[in-house]
Design a protein around this motif. Structure first.
Motif, PDB file in Angstrom:
ATOM      1  N   SER A 185       4.745  -0.855  -5.162  1.00 16.36           N
ATOM      2  CA  SER A 185       4.141  -0.173  -4.016  1.00 16.36           C
ATOM      3  C   SER A 185       2.796   0.467  -4.334  1.00 16.36           C
ATOM      4  O   SER A 185       1.889   0.432  -3.511  1.00 16.36           O
ATOM      5  CB  SER A 185       5.097   0.902  -3.483  1.00 16.36           C
ATOM      6  N   LEU A 186       2.659   1.062  -5.525  1.00 18.51           N
ATOM      7  CA  LEU A 186       1.394   1.751  -5.803  1.00 18.51           C
ATOM      8  C   LEU A 186       0.253   0.743  -5.904  1.00 18.51           C
ATOM      9  O   LEU A 186      -0.819   0.956  -5.344  1.00 18.51           O
ATOM     10  CB  LEU A 186       1.490   2.595  -7.075  1.00 18.51           C
ATOM     11  N   PHE A 187       0.490  -0.359  -6.605  1.00 18.19           N
ATOM     12  CA  PHE A 187      -0.534  -1.402  -6.713  1.00 18.19           C
ATOM     13  C   PHE A 187      -0.919  -1.928  -5.330  1.00 18.19           C
ATOM     14  O   PHE A 187      -2.083  -1.958  -4.954  1.00 18.19           O
ATOM     15  CB  PHE A 187      -0.022  -2.572  -7.572  1.00 18.19           C
ATOM     16  N   THR A 188       0.095  -2.340  -4.557  1.00 20.24           N
ATOM     17  CA  THR A 188      -0.179  -2.930  -3.245  1.00 20.24           C
ATOM     18  C   THR A 188      -0.873  -1.913  -2.334  1.00 20.24           C
ATOM     19  O   THR A 188      -1.817  -2.250  -1.615  1.00 20.24           O
ATOM     20  CB  THR A 188       1.133  -3.430  -2.612  1.00 20.24           C
ATOM     21  N   ALA A 189      -0.408  -0.652  -2.418  1.00 18.83           N
ATOM     22  CA  ALA A 189      -1.004   0.394  -1.578  1.00 18.83           C
ATOM     23  C   ALA A 189      -2.473   0.605  -1.928  1.00 18.83           C
ATOM     24  O   ALA A 189      -3.322   0.773  -1.046  1.00 18.83           O
ATOM     25  CB  ALA A 189      -0.235   1.698  -1.734  1.00 18.83           C
ATOM     26  N   ALA A 190      -2.787   0.580  -3.229  1.00 19.97           N
ATOM     27  CA  ALA A 190      -4.183   0.773  -3.639  1.00 19.97           C
ATOM     28  C   ALA A 190      -5.048  -0.353  -3.089  1.00 19.97           C
ATOM     29  O   ALA A 190      -6.141  -0.118  -2.555  1.00 19.97           O
ATOM     30  CB  ALA A 190      -4.282   0.838  -5.159  1.00 19.97           C
TER      31      ALA A 190
END
Ligand code: FES
Lengths: 227, 256
Positions: free
Chosen positions: B175-180
């Motif tokens: 999620s953090l990667f995709t969100a960034a």
């Protein structure tokens, strides 16, 4: 078909968990506030219970709504847990959690315990099916009554293991809300950027108030503060 | 300094791996962590053994190639740095250091400490771009962008795609990667037309790659060498939910 889009994605499943969770947070706050009337007296408590029962169909709408919320919440939790297990088939030999809270790490098993508690609690106070001492009532533990809620509370909480179970379950509710009341709002994207995104003032207050309010009743009865 | 290393050795994707013990001798506190591994590899090769495979390129924390689990912490004990920026002064003489590859179904081990992070590329291919040709570089400030937005977009764009967020997440969520990646475009004017579709497509691809779901443990933000905030996950979810409500999309569909 946006509900289907939600259902198919992990983000959507989490959104469903968050919405149902927040509904249940509102419910437990109301339930806790209702319980506190036991400190006012028998007439007030039983009057309130009679009023709830007098709402008839509305009561059943709320009950079925809560049941649906709980079932959806559990279904999403089961699916997400399965997805999580598949996401890391080979685990680390060593892993050191850095910032995750105890609350966040007990959401799944704590949730299972809360489910067990809810079932017990309904059989205990709603139907009176499990009512310790029911077979041999004495002065301290009269029989379960469908109208004398106050009396039920008084007789239920003189049994040590029952009091202990309620107190422990409420500790897990405290943990569940400390993480859930905060994370569900974030999951739904209803937050503004923050310098300390892990801070959670509102959720902390909600969790503590609910915990205190619920725990106060069995403890007060057990120690004879109210009789 | 002398240390005991326990390193994950796995000769091929299908081979069974195991932690193997090595002695790291005469380690200077000024060495980088990867230099310490280089020296060990030199010795291993002199002894006719196979060197430990690990990913690296820039060795200055900007390419995102490196990354291993060090004593159970992604990128090791230093906050806000990649493995290549870690120095041996972060350890003590006599320490035992456990070194493992990132663990996720979506990141299969290629060899030893090297994993295949192609899943990240496919998430980017699903929507991490702007479809229109933006032409040659415009004059600065010809498209006004509010300061807060450009700052936030830069914070998100700092993601080097190393995969530490996935590695550190107890759910194995990306999620953090995709969100960034959703956010650094979604915050800028050029990224607006495809903002919600982008969130839908990239989240759909993230799920297809069998990453886990986010439960906001917060471990990703702590592990991220660029200290990217979980605020972006909230933002991605908001864009996803708005997208799901306004522009229903066929699963995995490329048509708009
Ligand atoms: S080698 Fe480039 S970031 Fe570490």
């Amino acid at each position: 078909m946006w509900l289907l889009t939600l259902y198919r994605s992990t983000v959507g499943k989490k959104a469903i968990m968050a919405v149902t969770g927040l509904l249940l947070v509102v419910f437990v706050i109301g339930h806790m506030a209702g319980n506190l009337q036991v400190f006012v007296g028998a007439a007030r408590m039983n009057g309130y219970a009679a009023f709830l029962k007098s709402t008839g169909e509305l009561l059943w709408v709320v009950r079925l709504g809560l049941l649906a919320a709980v079932l959806l919440h559990i279904l999403m939790a089961l699916q997400l847990t399965r997805i999580k297990a598949a996401a890391r088939p080979v685990d680390y030999q060593k892993r050191q959690p850095q910032v995750s809270t105890v609350a966040s790490r007990t959401m799944r098993w704590g949730g299972v315990l809360l489910l067990v508690f809810i079932v017990f609690h309904l059989l205990h106070f709603t139907t009176g099916t499990i009512f310790p001492w029911a077979s041999a009532p004495d002065a301290l533990h009269p029989e379960f009554s469908h109208t004398d809620v106050y009396g039920n509370v008084m007789s239920a909480f003189h049994t040590p293991w029952v009091v202990l179970f309620y107190v422990v379950a409420m500790l897990f509710l405290l943990l569940h809300l400390f993480h859930g009341a905060w994370s569900s709002v974030r999951t739904l994207g209803l937050t503004t950027p923050s310098r300390q995104p892990m801070k959670r003032h509102v959720a902390t207050v909600v969790a503590l108030v609910v915990w205190l309010g619920f725990t106060a009743v069995p403890v007060a009865v057990f120690f004879g503060v109210i009789r | 300094m002398n240390m005991k290393l326990r390193v994950w050795r796995q000769s091929s994707p299908d081979a069974k791996g195991a932690l193997k013990e090595y002695a790291a001798t005469d380690v200077s506190p000024d060495m980088s962590f990867l230099e310490m591994l280089d020296e060990l590899n030199e010795r291993l090769m002199e002894q006719g053994e196979v060197a430990i495979a690990f990913d690296h390129d820039c060795r200055e924390g900007i390419c995102g190639s490196c990354g291993v689990m060090i004593n159970g912490v992604a990128h090791g004990p230093m906050k806000g740095t990649a493995t290549c920026q870690l120095h041996m002064r972060s350890f003590k003489d006599g320490d035992t250091i456990v070194i493992e590859p990132w663990r996720a179904a979506a990141f299969p081990v290629v060899k030893d400490l090297v994993v295949n992070r192609g899943a990240f590329d496919r998430i980017i291919q699903a929507g991490g771009y702007v479809s229109v040709a933006t032409g040659a570089a415009k004059d600065a400030n010809s498209i006004p962008v509010p300061k807060e937005d450009s700052d936030a977009a830069m914070d998100a764009a700092a993601c080097i795609g190393c995969g530490a967020c996935v590695a550190a997440c107890p759910n194995g969520s990306a999620s953090l990667f995709t969100a960034a990646k959703v956010s650094h475009l979604g915050l800028l004017p050029q990224g607006q037309p495809e903002r919600y579709r982008r969130a839908l497509k990239m989240v759909a691809q993230m799920d297809l790659e069998s990453f886990g779901g986010c439960t906001l443990f917060g471990e990703c933000m702590e592990a991220c060498p660029k200290e990217i905030s979980i605020d972006f996950i909230s933002r991605m979810n908001r864009d996803f939910l708005v997208g799901a409500a306004t522009a229903p999309m066929e699963r995995g569909g490329g048509e708009d």
